[in-house]
Design a protein around this motif. Structure first.
Motif, PDB file in Angstrom:
ATOM      1  N   THR A 180       0.830  -1.213   0.000  1.00  0.00           N
ATOM      2  CA  THR A 180       0.000   0.000   0.000  1.00  0.00           C
ATOM      3  C   THR A 180       0.860   1.256   0.000  1.00  0.00           C
ATOM      4  OG1 THR A 180      -0.333   0.315   2.392  1.00  0.00           O
ATOM      5  CG2 THR A 180      -1.866  -1.159   1.248  1.00  0.00           C
ATOM      6  N   ARG A 181       0.188   2.392  -0.144  1.00  0.00           N
ATOM      7  CA  ARG A 181       0.888   3.675  -0.152  1.00  0.00           C
ATOM      8  C   ARG A 181       1.170   4.190   1.255  1.00  0.00           C
ATOM      9  NH1 ARG A 181      -1.916   6.930  -5.297  1.00  0.00           N
ATOM     10  NH2 ARG A 181      -0.064   6.678  -6.641  1.00  0.00           N
ATOM     11  N   HIS A 182       0.222   3.970   2.189  1.00  0.00           N
ATOM     12  CA  HIS A 182       0.341   4.575   3.516  1.00  0.00           C
ATOM     13  C   HIS A 182       0.194   3.581   4.665  1.00  0.00           C
ATOM     14  CE1 HIS A 182      -1.057   7.877   0.828  1.00  0.00           C
ATOM     15  NE2 HIS A 182      -0.152   8.571   1.502  1.00  0.00           N
ATOM     16  N   HIS A 183       0.121   2.288   4.344  1.00  0.00           N
ATOM     17  CA  HIS A 183      -0.094   1.254   5.353  1.00  0.00           C
ATOM     18  C   HIS A 183      -1.467   1.392   6.021  1.00  0.00           C
ATOM     19  CE1 HIS A 183       0.885  -1.690   8.573  1.00  0.00           C
ATOM     20  NE2 HIS A 183       1.733  -2.152   7.660  1.00  0.00           N
ATOM     21  N   TYR A 184      -2.448   1.845   5.250  1.00  0.00           N
ATOM     22  CA  TYR A 184      -3.814   1.889   5.758  1.00  0.00           C
ATOM     23  C   TYR A 184      -4.416   0.490   5.660  1.00  0.00           C
ATOM     24  CZ  TYR A 184      -3.525   6.989   5.400  1.00  0.00           C
ATOM     25  OH  TYR A 184      -3.171   8.306   5.541  1.00  0.00           O
ATOM     26  N   ARG A 185      -5.022   0.042   6.751  1.00  0.00           N
ATOM     27  CA  ARG A 185      -5.640  -1.284   6.747  1.00  0.00           C
ATOM     28  C   ARG A 185      -6.869  -1.272   5.825  1.00  0.00           C
ATOM     29  NH1 ARG A 185      -7.067  -1.192  12.515  1.00  0.00           N
ATOM     30  NH2 ARG A 185      -6.580   1.015  12.225  1.00  0.00           N
ATOM     31  N   ASN A 187      -9.539  -3.008   5.627  1.00  0.00           N
ATOM     32  CA  ASN A 187     -10.886  -3.159   6.168  1.00  0.00           C
ATOM     33  C   ASN A 187     -11.463  -1.842   6.683  1.00  0.00           C
ATOM     34  OD1 ASN A 187      -8.891  -3.318   8.222  1.00  0.00           O
ATOM     35  ND2 ASN A 187     -10.373  -4.201   9.648  1.00  0.00           N
ATOM     36  N   HIS A 188     -10.638  -0.781   6.723  1.00  0.00           N
ATOM     37  CA  HIS A 188     -11.131   0.529   7.136  1.00  0.00           C
ATOM     38  C   HIS A 188     -11.264   1.494   5.965  1.00  0.00           C
ATOM     39  CE1 HIS A 188     -11.281   0.109  11.514  1.00  0.00           C
ATOM     40  NE2 HIS A 188     -10.193  -0.634  11.416  1.00  0.00           N
ATOM     41  N   LEU A 189     -11.012   1.013   4.757  1.00  0.00           N
ATOM     42  CA  LEU A 189     -11.152   1.861   3.568  1.00  0.00           C
ATOM     43  C   LEU A 189     -12.454   1.508   2.872  1.00  0.00           C
ATOM     44  CD1 LEU A 189      -7.510   1.729   2.147  1.00  0.00           C
ATOM     45  CD2 LEU A 189      -8.564   3.537   3.510  1.00  0.00           C
ATOM     46  N   LYS A 190     -13.419   2.400   2.951  1.00  0.00           N
ATOM     47  CA  LYS A 190     -14.759   2.099   2.437  1.00  0.00           C
ATOM     48  C   LYS A 190     -14.966   2.564   1.003  1.00  0.00           C
ATOM     49  CE  LYS A 190     -15.564   0.583   6.554  1.00  0.00           C
ATOM     50  NZ  LYS A 190     -15.460  -0.880   6.808  1.00  0.00           N
ATOM     51  N   GLU A 191     -14.229   3.586   0.582  1.00  0.00           N
ATOM     52  CA  GLU A 191     -14.415   4.129  -0.761  1.00  0.00           C
ATOM     53  C   GLU A 191     -13.558   3.368  -1.772  1.00  0.00           C
ATOM     54  OE1 GLU A 191     -13.636   8.274  -0.807  1.00  0.00           O
ATOM     55  OE2 GLU A 191     -15.140   8.752   0.733  1.00  0.00           O
ATOM     56  N   ALA A 192     -14.190   3.054  -2.910  1.00  0.00           N
ATOM     57  CA  ALA A 192     -13.482   2.297  -3.941  1.00  0.00           C
ATOM     58  C   ALA A 192     -12.232   3.030  -4.415  1.00  0.00           C
ATOM     59  CB  ALA A 192     -14.414   2.022  -5.109  1.00  0.00           C
ATOM     60  N   GLY A 193     -12.310   4.357  -4.508  1.00  0.00           N
ATOM     61  CA  GLY A 193     -11.161   5.129  -4.969  1.00  0.00           C
ATOM     62  C   GLY A 193      -9.988   5.051  -4.014  1.00  0.00           C
ATOM     63  N   SER A 194     -10.283   5.052  -2.716  1.00  0.00           N
ATOM     64  CA  SER A 194      -9.216   4.948  -1.718  1.00  0.00           C
ATOM     65  C   SER A 194      -8.550   3.584  -1.775  1.00  0.00           C
ATOM     66  CB  SER A 194      -9.777   5.206  -0.317  1.00  0.00           C
ATOM     67  OG  SER A 194     -10.268   6.524  -0.204  1.00  0.00           O
ATOM     68  N   GLU A 196      -8.365   1.563  -4.369  1.00  0.00           N
ATOM     69  CA  GLU A 196      -7.579   1.451  -5.592  1.00  0.00           C
ATOM     70  C   GLU A 196      -6.277   2.242  -5.475  1.00  0.00           C
ATOM     71  OE1 GLU A 196      -7.993   1.900 -10.440  1.00  0.00           O
ATOM     72  OE2 GLU A 196      -9.665   2.440  -9.134  1.00  0.00           O
ATOM     73  N   SER A 197      -6.353   3.434  -4.872  1.00  0.00           N
ATOM     74  CA  SER A 197      -5.158   4.249  -4.712  1.00  0.00           C
ATOM     75  C   SER A 197      -4.132   3.545  -3.841  1.00  0.00           C
ATOM     76  CB  SER A 197      -5.523   5.605  -4.098  1.00  0.00           C
ATOM     77  OG  SER A 197      -4.366   6.362  -3.818  1.00  0.00           O
ATOM     78  N   GLU A 198      -4.573   2.987  -2.709  1.00  0.00           N
ATOM     79  CA  GLU A 198      -3.646   2.333  -1.790  1.00  0.00           C
ATOM     80  C   GLU A 198      -3.046   1.068  -2.396  1.00  0.00           C
ATOM     81  OE1 GLU A 198      -2.395   3.131   1.331  1.00  0.00           O
ATOM     82  OE2 GLU A 198      -3.233   5.071   0.803  1.00  0.00           O
ATOM     83  N   ILE A 199      -3.879   0.273  -3.057  1.00  0.00           N
ATOM     84  CA  ILE A 199      -3.423  -1.019  -3.570  1.00  0.00           C
ATOM     85  C   ILE A 199      -2.652  -0.871  -4.885  1.00  0.00           C
ATOM     86  CG2 ILE A 199      -4.198  -3.241  -4.489  1.00  0.00           C
ATOM     87  CD1 ILE A 199      -6.542  -3.062  -2.454  1.00  0.00           C
ATOM     88  N   CYS A 200      -3.310  -0.310  -5.877  1.00  0.00           N
ATOM     89  CA  CYS A 200      -2.685  -0.204  -7.203  1.00  0.00           C
ATOM     90  C   CYS A 200      -1.659   0.923  -7.254  1.00  0.00           C
ATOM     91  CB  CYS A 200      -3.762   0.020  -8.262  1.00  0.00           C
ATOM     92  SG  CYS A 200      -5.044  -1.256  -8.274  1.00  0.00           S
ATOM     93  N   GLY A 201      -1.948   2.005  -6.524  1.00  0.00           N
ATOM     94  CA  GLY A 201      -1.040   3.140  -6.538  1.00  0.00           C
ATOM     95  C   GLY A 201       0.319   2.807  -5.959  1.00  0.00           C
ATOM     96  N   SER A 202       0.354   1.889  -5.008  1.00  0.00           N
ATOM     97  CA  SER A 202       1.640   1.553  -4.397  1.00  0.00           C
ATOM     98  C   SER A 202       2.581   0.928  -5.410  1.00  0.00           C
ATOM     99  CB  SER A 202       1.437   0.616  -3.198  1.00  0.00           C
ATOM    100  OG  SER A 202       0.796  -0.584  -3.584  1.00  0.00           O
ATOM    101  N   LEU A 203       2.058   0.077  -6.271  1.00  0.00           N
ATOM    102  CA  LEU A 203       2.897  -0.546  -7.297  1.00  0.00           C
ATOM    103  C   LEU A 203       3.362   0.506  -8.310  1.00  0.00           C
ATOM    104  CD1 LEU A 203       4.065  -3.244  -8.309  1.00  0.00           C
ATOM    105  CD2 LEU A 203       2.025  -3.488  -9.732  1.00  0.00           C
ATOM    106  N   LYS A 204       2.469   1.427  -8.666  1.00  0.00           N
ATOM    107  CA  LYS A 204       2.840   2.498  -9.596  1.00  0.00           C
ATOM    108  C   LYS A 204       3.966   3.350  -9.013  1.00  0.00           C
ATOM    109  CE  LYS A 204      -1.784   2.929 -11.664  1.00  0.00           C
ATOM    110  NZ  LYS A 204      -2.967   3.814 -11.808  1.00  0.00           N
ATOM    111  N   ASP A 205       3.877   3.649  -7.717  1.00  0.00           N
ATOM    112  CA  ASP A 205       4.925   4.455  -7.068  1.00  0.00           C
ATOM    113  C   ASP A 205       6.276   3.767  -7.146  1.00  0.00           C
ATOM    114  OD1 ASP A 205       3.019   6.323  -6.346  1.00  0.00           O
ATOM    115  OD2 ASP A 205       2.826   5.597  -4.284  1.00  0.00           O
ATOM    116  N   LEU A 206       6.299   2.472  -6.854  1.00  0.00           N
ATOM    117  CA  LEU A 206       7.569   1.740  -6.841  1.00  0.00           C
ATOM    118  C   LEU A 206       8.174   1.661  -8.239  1.00  0.00           C
ATOM    119  CD1 LEU A 206       6.707  -1.162  -4.363  1.00  0.00           C
ATOM    120  CD2 LEU A 206       7.749   1.054  -3.873  1.00  0.00           C
ATOM    121  N   LYS A 207       7.318   1.539  -9.241  1.00  0.00           N
ATOM    122  CA  LYS A 207       7.818   1.541 -10.619  1.00  0.00           C
ATOM    123  C   LYS A 207       8.388   2.917 -10.969  1.00  0.00           C
ATOM    124  CE  LYS A 207       4.744  -2.041 -12.488  1.00  0.00           C
ATOM    125  NZ  LYS A 207       3.605  -2.323 -13.412  1.00  0.00           N
TER     126      LYS A 207
END
Length: 281
Positions: A180-185, A187-194, A196-207
């Motif tokens: 993830t981008r910020h180590h947000y758990r 199960n506490h992220l209710k919005e689809a955009g959040s 996607e940002s945490e999960i997919c965005g983390s890989l984009k950042d590392l690339k």
């Protein structure tokens, strides 16, 4: 949960004596997909979060034994002076408990943050706080540390920086995965955009950082939701959980089990072996 370099060294030596072959997690997954012969006892080493001590203490041991490993990075936290909220809470409870009567820490008292706690009791407060989402905890900590500046942890750097990550990558032994981008758990992220940002965005950042990450995810705190798992399955070849156990060739690749070792359960060879043979406990 800390593991000394001496314990890591002992674990690697013992596993080799038992006939284990050390493989990269990505290499093991690729072999499965290609139906190649897998080692009878393959061991993949992983580290979570991107702590600086992975470079300072673990990397020299891994290099000495020529053992590959995967480090799951919190992409917007590494290369910064950030410190995760559980460590900040422990710092308050164990080193500054005289400040707990301050109004800025009233919220912490509601979750059991009182004076004269033992380490185990302080960890219990951490578990209680997990009822809240990470952003709320971090916001309250920022307010408390602004009101009581002495609560701030020193300027010591806790996470990997760019130079250290590049050295490990260039060694050919270390792969980096997304955590993830910020180590947000999740199960506490209710919005689809959040999510996607945490999960997919983390890989984009590392690339974007040039770290050539492997396409493997790791769930923060082991928390998994149906929506999060679907996103991970759609965007990563595999993912690691905190579920304890062995992975066989036919395992569901997005729910990989692991063994978590620290000096409490791995400080001796007997403790280390006992943990391996009791995967469900």
């Amino acid at each position: 949960m800390a593991l000394t370099p001496e314990s890591l060294d002992a674990h690697l030596r013992l596993l080799r004596k038992l006939g284990a072959e050390f493989v990269s997690l990505d290499g093991w997954l690729q072999s499965r997909h290609k139906a190649e012969a897998l080692p009878r006892l393959a061991v993949a080493v992983t580290f979570d979060d991107g702590w600086q001590d992975n470079y300072q203490h673990a990397f020299p041991v891994l290099r000495q034994h020529q053992v590959p490993a995967t480090i799951f990075l919190v992409s917007r936290r590494v290369n910064t002076p950030w410190q995760f909220w559980p460590e900040r809470i422990l710092n308050i409870l164990l080193n500054h408990d005289q400040e707990l009567d301050h109004p800025a820490l009233a919220w912490l008292r509601e979750f059991g943050g009182t004076r004269n706690l033992t380490s185990d009791q302080a960890n219990g407060v951490i578990e209680n706080l997990k009822q809240l989402d990470d952003e709320t905890i971090e916001a309250r900590l920022e307010e408390a540390e602004s009101a009581i500046p002495t609560l701030r942890i020193s300027d010591q750097r806790f996470l990997l920086n760019k130079d250290e990550m590049e050295q490990m990558r260039d060694s050919g032994l270390i792969d980096f995965g997304a955590h993830t981008r910020h180590h947000y758990r999740l199960n506490h992220l209710k919005e689809a955009g959040s999510l996607e940002s945490e999960i997919c965005g983390s890989l984009k950042d590392l690339k974007a950082d040039g770290l050539s990450p492997v396409n493997i995810f790791c769930y923060p705190n082991g928390n998994i939701t149906a929506a999060g798992e679907q996103l991970v399955s759609d965007n990563f070849q595999a993912a690691c959980t905190t579920q304890r156990g062995w992975n066989t060739a036919g395992v569901q690749p997005h729910l990989l089990s692991r063994f978590s070792f620290h000096d409490g359960n791995g400080g001796t060879n007997a403790g280390f072996l006992a943990t391996l043979v009791r995967p469900g406990q």
